[in-house]
Design a protein around this motif. Structure first.
Motif, PDB file in Angstrom:
ATOM      1  N   MET A 143      -1.965 -80.374  51.986  1.00 29.25           N
ATOM      2  CA  MET A 143      -1.682 -81.398  53.347  1.00 29.25           C
ATOM      3  C   MET A 143      -2.976 -80.783  54.041  1.00 29.25           C
ATOM      4  N   GLU A 144      -3.559 -81.882  54.852  1.00 25.74           N
ATOM      5  CA  GLU A 144      -4.472 -81.562  55.796  1.00 25.74           C
ATOM      6  C   GLU A 144      -4.300 -81.058  57.138  1.00 25.74           C
ATOM      7  N   HIS A 145      -3.245 -81.261  57.742  1.00 21.45           N
ATOM      8  CA  HIS A 145      -2.692 -80.814  58.902  1.00 21.45           C
ATOM      9  C   HIS A 145      -3.933 -81.363  60.019  1.00 21.45           C
ATOM     10  N   GLY A 146      -4.547 -82.392  59.928  1.00 19.49           N
ATOM     11  CA  GLY A 146      -5.517 -82.778  61.003  1.00 19.49           C
ATOM     12  C   GLY A 146      -4.786 -83.707  61.939  1.00 19.49           C
ATOM     13  N   SER A 147      -3.986 -84.657  61.631  1.00 16.69           N
ATOM     14  CA  SER A 147      -3.611 -85.671  62.461  1.00 16.69           C
ATOM     15  C   SER A 147      -2.387 -86.101  62.013  1.00 16.69           C
ATOM     16  N   ILE A 148      -1.427 -86.466  62.925  1.00 14.69           N
ATOM     17  CA  ILE A 148      -0.232 -87.265  62.854  1.00 14.69           C
ATOM     18  C   ILE A 148      -0.164 -88.472  63.194  1.00 14.69           C
ATOM     19  N   GLU A 149       0.245 -89.442  62.605  1.00 14.93           N
ATOM     20  CA  GLU A 149       0.079 -90.892  63.072  1.00 14.93           C
ATOM     21  C   GLU A 149       1.352 -91.589  62.824  1.00 14.93           C
ATOM     22  N   ARG A 150       1.990 -92.244  63.543  1.00 16.39           N
ATOM     23  CA  ARG A 150       3.247 -92.820  63.398  1.00 16.39           C
ATOM     24  C   ARG A 150       3.093 -94.264  64.083  1.00 16.39           C
ATOM     25  N   ASN A 151       3.518 -95.328  63.392  1.00 16.80           N
ATOM     26  CA  ASN A 151       3.398 -96.906  63.730  1.00 16.80           C
ATOM     27  C   ASN A 151       5.014 -97.291  63.853  1.00 16.80           C
ATOM     28  N   ILE A 152       4.978 -98.334  64.955  1.00 13.24           N
ATOM     29  CA  ILE A 152       6.241 -98.851  65.258  1.00 13.24           C
ATOM     30  C   ILE A 152       5.821-100.388  65.847  1.00 13.24           C
ATOM     31  N   HIS A 153       6.744-101.523  65.353  1.00 13.34           N
ATOM     32  CA  HIS A 153       6.511-102.647  65.845  1.00 13.34           C
ATOM     33  C   HIS A 153       7.515-102.983  66.835  1.00 13.34           C
ATOM     34  N   VAL A 154       7.409-103.436  67.865  1.00 11.93           N
ATOM     35  CA  VAL A 154       8.525-103.816  69.064  1.00 11.93           C
ATOM     36  C   VAL A 154       8.294-105.118  69.282  1.00 11.93           C
ATOM     37  N   ASP A 155       9.499-105.660  69.808  1.00 18.90           N
ATOM     38  CA  ASP A 155       9.349-107.026  70.259  1.00 18.90           C
ATOM     39  C   ASP A 155       9.240-107.153  71.817  1.00 18.90           C
TER      40      ASP A 155
END
Length: 153
Positions: free
Chosen positions: A1-13
């Protein structure tokens, strides 16, 4: 694991304008993330986030500095400073990027700077895991709060 960044995505109405308020205003932020937040959503402003431990009653305070305020598309801040006393030193950068969609808004949260913190590898791995797990918990809460907010007359 590279431990460089965390990304999370979500769609909201909800529109990017509504979502921007939810991610950049303390009165909304505390509904889905920290127990309390005190800052002005103005570039360069320093503030604080607070989490209370229900079991011990202790409060953890984390300094932040607002980096970018570009309504309704981007809000970012630095936090988790290596020199917590001065809100200086190395820090992590959290950015929320909002993209309009036909049904609402795509929210992309990225947290970067883990490798630059100067932590030993064991600390780096632990901090990365803790932050990734926390975002797995809080990003869905963001979506739930936005849904509740836009459904309230």
């Amino acid at each position: 694991m590279e431990h460089g960044s965390i990304e999370r995505n979500i769609h909201v109405d909800a529109s990017p304008e509504v979502v921007f308020e939810v991610i950049s205003r303390p009165e909304h932020m505390r509904e889905w993330w920290p127990d309390d937040a005190r800052f002005e959503p103005v570039e360069g402003t320093q503030g604080e986030l607070f989490w209370r431990d229900e079991a011990t009653g202790e409060t953890v305070t984390v300094a932040l500095t607002v980096v970018e305020v570009d309504p309704p598309s981007r809000f970012s801040f630095r936090w988790c400073y290596t020199d917590a006393e001065k809100s200086g030193g190395d820090s992590l950068l959290v950015a929320f990027d909002l993209e309009p969609t036909p049904q609402g808004t795509r929210v992309r949260m990225t947290e970067t700077g883990f490798r630059e913190m100067g932590w030993e590898i064991a600390v780096l791995e632990e901090q990365y895991r803790e932050h990734a797990s926390a975002w797995d918990h809080y990003i869905p809460r963001l979506g739930t709060y936005v849904a509740r907010l836009v459904s309230t007359p």
